[in-house]
Design an enzyme around this catalytic site. Structure first.
Site, PDB file in Angstrom:
ATOM      1  N   HIS A 215       0.759  -1.134   0.399  1.00 59.83           N
ATOM      2  CA  HIS A 215      -0.286   0.138   0.393  1.00 59.83           C
ATOM      3  C   HIS A 215       0.765   1.089  -0.146  1.00 59.83           C
ATOM      4  O   HIS A 215       0.972   2.370  -1.119  1.00 59.83           O
ATOM      5  CB  HIS A 215      -0.918   0.150   0.984  1.00 59.83           C
TER       6      HIS A 215
ATOM      7  N   HIS B 200       1.023  -3.714   9.096  1.00 64.42           N
ATOM      8  CA  HIS B 200       2.537  -4.036   9.053  1.00 64.42           C
ATOM      9  C   HIS B 200       3.582  -3.279  10.333  1.00 64.42           C
ATOM     10  O   HIS B 200       2.964  -2.415  10.650  1.00 64.42           O
ATOM     11  CB  HIS B 200       2.484  -2.670   7.848  1.00 64.42           C
TER      12      HIS B 200
END
Length: 189
Positions: A104, A143
């Site tokens: 992303h 993450h």
């Protein structure tokens, strides 16, 4: 990894809030599969004056896909933080791929770098959005901070590389023959 989990836990304890939860879910969804950046690429490709910027965006996104998802994620094989801290409740569906680097973040900063080099009026908001998307990945506990940092750095590098590729193929002005102002499509800089 202890320091990274500490940072993620700190975000959960001090920044996570019921009002922010849906906002972060929405922001992260903008980066899902690079759909926002792909849609923008298609829109820019429709107008002759921005087709070279669209081409640079397309190259940057393909470079991110190959570098991040096809090469680095399987090569590094880093588990996601929610697997390391199983007590965390996720606000989104658990991603099934590996954690490093953040795709992303990488695709967002790659696209934002292309846009910034093309036109600051588009690039500055894109950079802000890219930063928000990167932060949302930490907020949502999917993450590690170094995943996002690596995505940021690699995304900027791949965006810069994509613009360089377009410049070499088309000359110094990808979208215009003669710049009218310094703010107009700056892929020639």
């Amino acid at each position: 990894m202890d320091v990274e989990l500490f940072i993620l836990d700190w975000i959960q304890a001090h920044l996570r809030h019921p009002l922010l939860d849906p906002v972060m879910v929405f922001i992260t969804a903008l980066g899902n599969a690079g759909i926002l950046w792909i849609a923008l690429t298609i829109l820019l490709a429709l107008k002759k004056s921005t087709r070279k910027t669209a081409a640079a965006l397309a190259i940057a996104l393909v470079l991110c896909l190959v570098t991040g998802n096809l090469l680095l994620k399987p090569l590094v094989g880093r588990i996601r933080p929610f697997h390391a801290q199983e007590l965390v409740t996720l606000l989104i569906e658990a991603p099934t791929d590996y954690s490093f680097p953040s795709g992303h973040t990488m695709s967002s900063f790659a696209a934002a770098t292309v846009l910034l080099r093309s036109d600051k009026r588009m690039g500055i908001p894109a950079m802000i959005l890219a930063a928000l998307i990167g932060f949302s990945r930490l907020y949502l506990y999917v993450h590690y901070p170094t995943d996002v940092l690596a995505g940021l750095l690699m995304g900027c590098l791949l965006g810069w590389l994509a613009v360089s590729i377009i410049r070499r193929r088309t000359g110094p002005r990808p979208d215009k023959k003669q710049p009218e102002t310094d703010q107009e499509n700056r892929l020639d800089k």
